[in-house]
Design a protein around this motif. Sequence first.
Motif, PDB file in Angstrom:
ATOM      1  N   PHE A 124       0.834  -1.202   0.000  1.00  0.00           N
ATOM      2  CA  PHE A 124       0.000   0.000   0.000  1.00  0.00           C
ATOM      3  C   PHE A 124       0.871   1.255   0.000  1.00  0.00           C
ATOM      4  N   GLU A 151       0.390   3.861  -3.228  1.00  0.00           N
ATOM      5  CA  GLU A 151      -0.514   4.984  -2.937  1.00  0.00           C
ATOM      6  C   GLU A 151       0.030   6.335  -3.418  1.00  0.00           C
ATOM      7  N   TRP A 170      -8.974   1.011   0.175  1.00  0.00           N
ATOM      8  CA  TRP A 170      -8.580  -0.397   0.019  1.00  0.00           C
ATOM      9  C   TRP A 170      -9.672  -1.263   0.627  1.00  0.00           C
TER      10      TRP A 170
END
Length: 593
Positions: free
Chosen positions: A250, A254, A429
């Motif tokens: 992540f 991101e 997410w």
Amino acid sequence: MNIYRTHNCGELRCSDVDKTVKLSGWVNKKRDHGNLLFIDLRDHYGITQCVIDSSSELFNEVEKVRHECVVTIDGKVIKRDPETINHDNPTGIIEIQIQKLTMLSYVENLPISIGSISDLSEEVRLKYRFLDLRREKIHKNIVLRSQIISSIREKMKKSGFLEINTPILTSSSPEGARDFLVPSRLHPGQFYALPQAPQQFKQLLMVAGFDRYFQIAPCFRDEDSRSDRSPGEFYQLDFEMSFVTQDDVFNAIEPVIYEIFKEFSDKSVSEYPFKKITYQNAMLHYGCDKPDLRNPLVIEDVSDIFRKSDFTVFADAVKTGAVVRAIAVKDADKQPRSFFDKLNDWAKENEMPGLGYIIFSDKDIKGPIAKFLNAEQLNQIKNLSHLDSEGVVFFICNTESKANKLAGLTRQKLGKDLNLCSDGFEFCWVIDFPMYELNEDTGKIEFSHNPFSMPQGGMEALQKMNPLEIKAYQYDIVCNGTELSSGAIRNHLPELMIKAFEIAGYDEVTVREKFKGMFNAFQYGAPPHGGCAPGIDRIVMLITGEPNIREIIAFPLNQQAQDLMMNAPSGVSDNQLKELHIKLDWPSKIALK
């Protein structure tokens, strides 16, 4: 010196006045003002206005030029009169006084209009796609797509990712959509498959020690068309990382996603780290696993309240396994009665008997359900649905799976009709997907997401837990209700891989055979690894605001997976089939054609 142009059609400015220049391009528009004839000349870079006076000996020749002819114009740059300046065009302060015109390519009749698509079917547009792409809007979409891909590449490389291309000809996989198969000439009776994704190859790159890989990967799936998915092929930002947890993945992607949307759109973008929502909560609170967070409405479960109520329709249903979902809408009590009647009609069109509701106002509490609930139950509903003032709570009662779906549709309907949704890009997410699901048609347990994912709890979970309760380190990145990517932390241990596939009905022999390369590699030291693959096409769709994916792909297939421009798929000669040792066994309805 270039024989066709000294400048492009988007380049000239006031500083170029009095220069003699040469431009080449397509005739975008032609306007006859009697003594003056104007031609808007267009190329990839822009449009420049060119003008000729009727006293010129070239006037009759220029007058014959048709739309979309390709010409070279020599002339002098002059400044426009103040009242004729076009401030919407970068070249709008100047124009070219035509001194010479050379015809490079003449157009008799255009099969489609370049100026408008309102009267054209998609079939015609795709048949003449090379003309369709001349339209300003779609031309800009393709340019923007290229710019987005270039920016993604730059950002991934700056983050330490190495771009590596994986094979296009590979082996068929038993999972996922249908493969496109390619017969082998050298190995009669055997077939390659075009990759549905570089899944196994990128994992093998991690085993090989490359640590951080990415590519703008073409993927091929023989599946039906959707507005957000092109049949045949699509592209994704495919990446994989070694020695990482879910949060590491992540944290890596991101900033890239955030910066791309900030760079190429003027809308607001949710700051990272993006919100994390479990699959279970996504289904409960948003009615789907692709929540649109621009909509502030949240679904809540109120089954227990109705179980003990006097509203027997819901109470009896809950006692037999149904659930009741509630959606609170602040200030909806101000809506006229017609709003509720139309909403009820809409519900009946969408597999619901109607849409129950309770109206909470400062004067009283009313609605078709209110009289069946006591004061305590009404207060519980108001609190549980987070309604802190006047408003309306809507209810859906059904089996859990249907209630989730119908509540999700109702949430979307209310958000749209009441203009509650914000205008921006909201990311999240969705995590903790179930490892397995039950196929209702066959009664068999199947992988629910990605068969190569690491189960949460490892081998112990696979051996001791109910398969339908096992969660996986699987995740989706979602933007505005659109899934951009699926990803996972991978199962890198051979013994776990065998057990995981065994639960889904694959024996060890099948696993070793179908996934030979990856299974063998995992026996020689595989690092923990994971990644995901945001869809390039969907990213461009969202940024451009296009509702159909074919508007941002240069040469898409139609909904029947045909290329009408290149006539594909098409038949091949008997000699080609003979070389491949293939005989055609036509279905009777085709053979009769």
